[in-house]
Design a protein around this motif. Structure first.
Motif, PDB file in Angstrom:
ATOM      1  N   ARG A  67       0.868  -1.179   0.000  1.00  0.00           N
ATOM      2  CA  ARG A  67       0.000   0.000   0.000  1.00  0.00           C
ATOM      3  C   ARG A  67       0.898   1.219   0.000  1.00  0.00           C
ATOM      4  N   ILE A  68       0.581   2.155  -0.866  1.00  0.00           N
ATOM      5  CA  ILE A  68       1.368   3.374  -1.012  1.00  0.00           C
ATOM      6  C   ILE A  68       0.589   4.528  -0.413  1.00  0.00           C
ATOM      7  N   ALA A  69       1.269   5.331   0.406  1.00  0.00           N
ATOM      8  CA  ALA A  69       0.649   6.512   0.993  1.00  0.00           C
ATOM      9  C   ALA A  69       0.388   7.536  -0.115  1.00  0.00           C
ATOM     10  N   VAL A  70      -0.853   7.966  -0.235  1.00  0.00           N
ATOM     11  CA  VAL A  70      -1.251   8.853  -1.328  1.00  0.00           C
ATOM     12  C   VAL A  70      -0.708  10.270  -1.151  1.00  0.00           C
ATOM     13  N   ALA A  71      -0.827  10.840   0.037  1.00  0.00           N
ATOM     14  CA  ALA A  71      -0.416  12.230   0.254  1.00  0.00           C
ATOM     15  C   ALA A  71       1.068  12.459  -0.102  1.00  0.00           C
ATOM     16  N   PRO A  72       1.996  11.612   0.357  1.00  0.00           N
ATOM     17  CA  PRO A  72       3.395  11.832  -0.037  1.00  0.00           C
ATOM     18  C   PRO A  72       3.622  11.672  -1.540  1.00  0.00           C
ATOM     19  N   LEU A  73       2.860  10.788  -2.187  1.00  0.00           N
ATOM     20  CA  LEU A  73       2.987  10.603  -3.637  1.00  0.00           C
ATOM     21  C   LEU A  73       2.538  11.866  -4.364  1.00  0.00           C
ATOM     22  N   ILE A  74       1.416  12.426  -3.937  1.00  0.00           N
ATOM     23  CA  ILE A  74       0.905  13.660  -4.551  1.00  0.00           C
ATOM     24  C   ILE A  74       1.895  14.798  -4.331  1.00  0.00           C
ATOM     25  N   GLU A  75       2.453  14.879  -3.135  1.00  0.00           N
ATOM     26  CA  GLU A  75       3.426  15.931  -2.831  1.00  0.00           C
ATOM     27  C   GLU A  75       4.689  15.765  -3.678  1.00  0.00           C
ATOM     28  N   LEU A  76       5.166  14.537  -3.803  1.00  0.00           N
ATOM     29  CA  LEU A  76       6.361  14.256  -4.603  1.00  0.00           C
ATOM     30  C   LEU A  76       6.175  14.680  -6.053  1.00  0.00           C
ATOM     31  N   LEU A  77       4.978  14.439  -6.571  1.00  0.00           N
ATOM     32  CA  LEU A  77       4.687  14.761  -7.966  1.00  0.00           C
ATOM     33  C   LEU A  77       4.292  16.224  -8.170  1.00  0.00           C
ATOM     34  N   GLY A  78       4.160  16.969  -7.080  1.00  0.00           N
ATOM     35  CA  GLY A  78       3.801  18.381  -7.184  1.00  0.00           C
ATOM     36  C   GLY A  78       2.368  18.583  -7.595  1.00  0.00           C
ATOM     37  N   LEU A  79       1.499  17.659  -7.217  1.00  0.00           N
ATOM     38  CA  LEU A  79       0.097  17.755  -7.605  1.00  0.00           C
ATOM     39  C   LEU A  79      -0.789  18.260  -6.482  1.00  0.00           C
ATOM     40  N   GLY A  80      -0.168  18.830  -5.461  1.00  0.00           N
ATOM     41  CA  GLY A  80      -0.930  19.348  -4.329  1.00  0.00           C
ATOM     42  C   GLY A  80      -1.765  20.551  -4.718  1.00  0.00           C
ATOM     43  N   LYS A  81      -2.321  21.180  -3.730  1.00  0.00           N
ATOM     44  CA  LYS A  81      -3.173  22.345  -3.980  1.00  0.00           C
ATOM     45  C   LYS A  81      -2.361  23.476  -4.612  1.00  0.00           C
ATOM     46  N   GLU A  82      -2.933  24.040  -5.628  1.00  0.00           N
ATOM     47  CA  GLU A  82      -2.331  25.186  -6.305  1.00  0.00           C
ATOM     48  C   GLU A  82      -2.699  26.443  -5.542  1.00  0.00           C
ATOM     49  N   PRO A  83      -1.797  27.399  -5.464  1.00  0.00           N
ATOM     50  CA  PRO A  83      -2.152  28.664  -4.805  1.00  0.00           C
ATOM     51  C   PRO A  83      -3.260  29.366  -5.586  1.00  0.00           C
ATOM     52  N   ARG A  84      -4.206  29.928  -4.849  1.00  0.00           N
ATOM     53  CA  ARG A  84      -5.316  30.622  -5.522  1.00  0.00           C
ATOM     54  C   ARG A  84      -4.889  32.019  -5.956  1.00  0.00           C
ATOM     55  N   ALA A  85      -5.387  32.410  -7.112  1.00  0.00           N
ATOM     56  CA  ALA A  85      -5.023  33.723  -7.661  1.00  0.00           C
ATOM     57  C   ALA A  85      -5.884  34.816  -7.100  1.00  0.00           C
TER      58      ALA A  85
END
Length: 53
Positions: free
Chosen positions: A35-53
């Motif tokens: 089982r792979i932890a999703v949050a660290p994978l998303i963070e590694l790939l830079g797919l986290g929340k984008e800053p709002r404009a």
């Protein structure tokens, strides 16, 4: 393995890295699978929340 596709590596390589503990994200062995932890994978790939404009 979905994480392998996201990381751009093959399934065999992903399992090998998980077994060796060198996968760049935490992997936990559950029975015969990993089982792979999703949050660290998303963070590694830079797919986290984008800053709002």
């Amino acid at each position: 393995m979905t994480a392998a596709r996201m990381l751009g590596i093959g399934r065999t390589t992903a399992y090998k890295l998980a077994r060796n503990g060198t996968l760049p994200v935490p992997a936990v062995r559950v029975g015969r699978s990993y089982r792979i932890a999703v949050a660290p994978l998303i963070e590694l790939l830079g797919l986290g929340k984008e800053p709002r404009a």
